[in-house]
Design a protein around this motif. Structure first.
Motif, PDB file in Angstrom:
ATOM      1  N   ARG A 110       0.785  -1.191  -0.048  1.00 30.89           N
ATOM      2  CA  ARG A 110      -0.022   0.094   0.291  1.00 30.89           C
ATOM      3  C   ARG A 110       0.985   1.309   0.183  1.00 30.89           C
ATOM      4  O   ARG A 110       0.477   2.334  -0.535  1.00 30.89           O
ATOM      5  CB  ARG A 110      -0.894  -0.068   1.230  1.00 30.89           C
ATOM      6  N   ARG A 197       1.917  -0.535  -6.295  1.00 27.11           N
ATOM      7  CA  ARG A 197       1.066  -0.608  -4.881  1.00 27.11           C
ATOM      8  C   ARG A 197      -0.303  -1.009  -5.438  1.00 27.11           C
ATOM      9  O   ARG A 197      -0.800  -0.771  -6.399  1.00 27.11           O
ATOM     10  CB  ARG A 197       0.958   0.813  -4.249  1.00 27.11           C
ATOM     11  N   GLY A 201      -7.029  -1.365  -3.610  1.00 19.68           N
ATOM     12  CA  GLY A 201      -7.433  -1.877  -2.326  1.00 19.68           C
ATOM     13  C   GLY A 201      -7.618  -3.389  -2.452  1.00 19.68           C
ATOM     14  O   GLY A 201      -8.015  -4.134  -1.691  1.00 19.68           O
ATOM     15  N   ASP A 203      -5.816  -6.729  -3.060  1.00 24.09           N
ATOM     16  CA  ASP A 203      -4.305  -7.210  -2.820  1.00 24.09           C
ATOM     17  C   ASP A 203      -4.270  -8.501  -3.495  1.00 24.09           C
ATOM     18  O   ASP A 203      -4.993  -9.446  -2.959  1.00 24.09           O
ATOM     19  CB  ASP A 203      -4.099  -7.192  -1.132  1.00 24.09           C
ATOM     20  N   ASP A 241      -5.172   6.026   4.481  1.00 21.59           N
ATOM     21  CA  ASP A 241      -3.937   5.900   3.582  1.00 21.59           C
ATOM     22  C   ASP A 241      -3.699   7.483   3.179  1.00 21.59           C
ATOM     23  O   ASP A 241      -4.609   7.979   2.394  1.00 21.59           O
ATOM     24  CB  ASP A 241      -4.599   5.065   2.216  1.00 21.59           C
ATOM     25  N   GLN A 371     -11.291   1.707  -2.811  1.00 23.52           N
ATOM     26  CA  GLN A 371      -9.965   1.569  -2.228  1.00 23.52           C
ATOM     27  C   GLN A 371     -10.102   0.912  -0.621  1.00 23.52           C
ATOM     28  O   GLN A 371      -9.626  -0.099  -0.185  1.00 23.52           O
ATOM     29  CB  GLN A 371      -9.009   2.792  -1.857  1.00 23.52           C
TER      30      GLN A 371
END
Length: 388
Positions: A110, A197, A201, A203, A241, A371
């Protein structure tokens, strides 16, 4: 043996004093420090501040002749950053690790600098050796950044190469270096689960990275080769974030124009904002090392994702975002916020989330919501036994 890794490896203890002397004489580096420490004075008084900063650095870091003592000194600054920019950091899963063993930490990604910094911090606090950190050469545009990172145990992933043959050769060296580090040097490695990154959001582990790890060990079966590296999923969650608005803007531009090109200095801004910006609470979860490695890289990626997504710490803001997300998943049921958090926690989150939404242009808001909402969908799909 180290010669073949000369161009990418971190600096060794013997090189520390010379590299530090070079850094403290680097005008760009001193200029950035001056602007960071004395934003109002740096312009008109820069000529006077830079020599003073250089002098202070030389005094403060005098007598440091090894990477370990340098990291011990940096830890003090990290403490300060954690105090200023977070509401505290928590860890779980450290009991899964054995001191004295080297691991391949495969982590969601992130934030450019803070992801590995928080992992380092956790291991340092528990008196375990900090890992060597994979960092893309696209972030090392300037010599002083490269020096700084390689002093702090970073090694270079050559992402900016375009030719296919050069790329293969670079990945071969990278693969050999990671294997050598864990197997021969007994030093852990931190690597992001995918290139860049996860700005939306979501992953996910890229199986190409897992295949790269096997490239230099083709004489061994994939499963045996990877098992020796002790792949260990790591999941980091930031309540907020600092770069969320910038990520939403980039995703919006990509979606509407089909591409996005970074402005000069954009990575530097992301790095600075990621370090100093408000993060709320931060949680780092160390998963269980994967001992039963499948023969297939794609299946190993799924196994790693199950731990990363399952161990992700969801905060009230994630549920608030999910509630207003247009892509809510009809196959899952999400509990009520009041069943999970205290009224005070919810109230605080609503205020902060409201501020973030208000600061984001309405056309970009869906990407800001995405995100924070995506980790909720991923985790509850896992809990319901649905495919990811």
């Amino acid at each position: 043996m180290m010669d073949e890794f000369e161009a990418i490896r971190p600096y060794a203890d013997a090189e520390v004093p010379a590299v530090m002397a070079r850094l403290f004489a680097d005008r760009e580096f001193l200029d950035i420090l001056a602007r960071f420490r004395f934003p109002r004075l740096a312009g008109p008084m820069g000529w006077m501040l830079k020599p003073l900063i250089a002098q202070r650095l030389r005094r403060e870091f005098a007598g440091i002749h090894s990477v370990d003592t340098l990291q011990a000194r940096i830890e003090m600054y990290l403490d300060r950053t954690i105090e200023r920019a977070t509401d505290g950091i928590t860890y779980s899963g450290l009991e899964n690790l054995q001191p004295g063993r080297a691991y391949l930490f495969i982590a969601n990604h992130r934030d450019i600098v803070m992801d590995p910094a928080f992992v380092n911090y956790a291991l340092y606090q528990t008196k375990m050796r900090t890992p060597r950190i994979a960092i893309g050469d696209n972030l090392l545009q300037r010599p002083f950044v490269s020096d700084l990172m390689r002093l702090n145990k970073s090694f270079i992933v050559r992402r900016s190469i375009t030719g296919r043959r050069e790329k293969l050769a670079a990945y071969q060296v990278l693969s050999a270096y990671i294997n050598h580090s864990i197997r021969n040097d007994g030093e852990s490695i931190w690597i992001a689960q995918a290139e860049g990154r996860a700005k939306d959001g979501d992953d996910r582990t890229d199986s190409a990275i897992l295949k790269m790890l096997h490239m230099s060990r083709k004489d061994e079966p994939f499963a045996d080769s990877l098992a020796t590296l002790r792949p260990t999923p790591v999941s980091i969650s930031y309540e907020y974030d600092p770069c969320d608005q910038a990520k939403a803007r980039e995703l919006y531009i990509r979606a509407t124009t089909g591409s996005y090109s970074k402005a000069p200095g954009e990575d530097d801004t992301s790095i600075a904002l990621g370090i100093t910006g408000y993060k709320g609470r931060v949680h780092v979860s160390f998963g269980k090392p994967v001992t039963e490695v499948p023969e297939d890289a794609k299946q190993l990626a799924v196994d790693i994702d199950q731990q990363i997504l399952g161990d992700y710490r969801l905060f009230p803001v994630n549920y608030l975002a999910y509630r207003i997300w247009n892509d809510r998943d009809p196959e899952i049921t999400i509990p009520d916020l009041g069943d999970l958090f205290t009224p005070a926690e919810i109230e605080r989150a609503e205020a902060e989330w409201g501020k973030r939404l208000a600061g984001c242009p309405s056309v970009q808001q869906p990407y800001l919501i995405q995100q924070y909402a995506t980790p909720v969908r991923n985790q509850y799909r896992l809990k319901a036994g649905l495919s990811l």
